[in-house]
Design a protein around this motif. Sequence first.
Motif, short mmCIF file in Angstrom:
data_model
loop_
_atom_site.label_atom_id
_atom_site.label_comp_id
_atom_site.label_asym_id
_atom_site.label_seq_id
_atom_site.Cartn_x
_atom_site.Cartn_y
_atom_site.Cartn_z
N PRO A 9 0.83 -1.23 0.00
CA PRO A 9 0.00 0.00 0.00
C PRO A 9 0.86 1.27 0.00
O PRO A 9 1.45 1.62 1.00
N ILE A 10 0.93 1.91 -1.15
CA ILE A 10 1.74 3.13 -1.30
C ILE A 10 0.91 4.15 -2.08
O ILE A 10 0.09 3.78 -2.92
N ILE A 93 -1.14 2.79 -5.03
CA ILE A 93 -0.47 1.68 -5.69
C ILE A 93 -0.90 0.43 -4.95
O ILE A 93 -0.83 0.37 -3.73
N GLU A 94 -1.35 -0.55 -5.68
CA GLU A 94 -1.85 -1.80 -5.11
C GLU A 94 -0.72 -2.78 -4.83
O GLU A 94 -0.66 -3.40 -3.78
N SER A 95 0.18 -2.93 -5.80
CA SER A 95 1.28 -3.88 -5.66
C SER A 95 2.48 -3.41 -6.47
O SER A 95 2.34 -2.64 -7.42
N ILE A 96 3.67 -3.90 -6.05
CA ILE A 96 4.91 -3.47 -6.69
C ILE A 96 5.78 -4.66 -7.06
O ILE A 96 5.67 -5.73 -6.46
N GLY A 97 6.63 -4.44 -8.06
CA GLY A 97 7.67 -5.38 -8.44
C GLY A 97 8.96 -4.59 -8.53
O GLY A 97 8.99 -3.39 -8.22
N PHE A 98 10.04 -5.23 -8.96
CA PHE A 98 11.31 -4.51 -9.03
C PHE A 98 11.29 -3.41 -10.08
O PHE A 98 11.90 -2.37 -9.90
N GLU A 99 10.57 -3.62 -11.19
CA GLU A 99 10.53 -2.61 -12.25
C GLU A 99 9.12 -2.16 -12.59
O GLU A 99 8.94 -1.31 -13.45
N HIS A 100 8.12 -2.73 -11.92
CA HIS A 100 6.72 -2.43 -12.24
C HIS A 100 5.93 -2.10 -10.98
O HIS A 100 6.37 -2.41 -9.88
N LEU A 103 -1.56 -0.06 -10.21
CA LEU A 103 -2.42 0.91 -9.54
C LEU A 103 -3.73 0.24 -9.11
O LEU A 103 -4.16 -0.76 -9.68
N SER A 104 -4.39 0.85 -8.13
CA SER A 104 -5.65 0.30 -7.63
C SER A 104 -6.82 0.58 -8.58
O SER A 104 -7.87 -0.02 -8.45
N VAL A 135 1.96 0.14 -19.14
CA VAL A 135 1.95 -1.11 -19.89
C VAL A 135 0.51 -1.41 -20.30
O VAL A 135 0.24 -1.85 -21.41
N ASP A 136 -0.41 -1.17 -19.38
CA ASP A 136 -1.84 -1.24 -19.67
C ASP A 136 -2.53 -0.17 -18.79
O ASP A 136 -1.86 0.72 -18.30
N LYS A 137 -3.84 -0.29 -18.57
CA LYS A 137 -4.56 0.77 -17.87
C LYS A 137 -4.22 0.89 -16.38
O LYS A 137 -4.49 1.91 -15.76
N SER A 138 -3.63 -0.16 -15.80
CA SER A 138 -3.28 -0.08 -14.38
C SER A 138 -1.85 -0.53 -14.07
O SER A 138 -1.35 -0.30 -12.97
N LEU A 139 -1.17 -1.15 -15.01
CA LEU A 139 0.20 -1.62 -14.80
C LEU A 139 1.19 -0.65 -15.42
O LEU A 139 1.02 -0.22 -16.57
N ALA A 140 2.23 -0.29 -14.64
CA ALA A 140 3.23 0.67 -15.12
C ALA A 140 4.62 0.08 -14.99
O ALA A 140 4.90 -0.70 -14.07
N LYS A 141 5.49 0.47 -15.91
CA LYS A 141 6.90 0.06 -15.87
C LYS A 141 7.73 1.30 -15.57
O LYS A 141 7.62 2.32 -16.24
N ILE A 142 8.57 1.20 -14.53
CA ILE A 142 9.44 2.32 -14.16
C ILE A 142 10.53 2.46 -15.21
O ILE A 142 11.23 1.50 -15.51
N THR A 143 10.66 3.67 -15.76
CA THR A 143 11.66 3.89 -16.79
C THR A 143 12.85 4.72 -16.29
O THR A 143 13.93 4.65 -16.86
#
Length: 173
Positions: A9-10, A93-100, A103-104, A135-143
Amino acid sequence: MSVRLVKAPISLVFSEASADEEAFLKEYQQLSESDDDPINHWLKLARAKGDTADTDPVLLNLIIELHRKIDGLERFIKNEELKRISLADEVEIESIGFEHFKLSSEILEEGMAYYGRVEMPVHPKRDVPVFFTAVDKSLAKITKIHERDEKEWGAYLTARERVLIREARETKE
């Protein structure tokens, strides 16, 4: 595309990067240089001279954070605010990965570049500037993220995984 994410939760505030790319890049650089406050400058010089060799690093960091808190209180009393760019959207933000991160809600436009500030729940609490692409409507990739922030992001992700594993074990017992 399969992306491994961990619930975290961020909060995030963001805008399309094209809205004012120059201003966003300037703020991105300023937020990275927040380490260059006077106390940190002094600390870097003291470390370079070897003056901190006999000092407990944890205690030193706590004292530095207390100094920053006092500086923050002083700014508050004097009604001085840190100048941050106003960003258009705010979301969890609902969930995170190392590069992604996910969103909720589905408010991104696929392929669009964005600039945002993530409120990291670590000590010391602070905003982490990031550029990301949808990447899509709720998934983002950190650039684009500062190296130190990337390390903190990874450490937070790992800590969240440990918490979730511990919770899963406790529910099995």
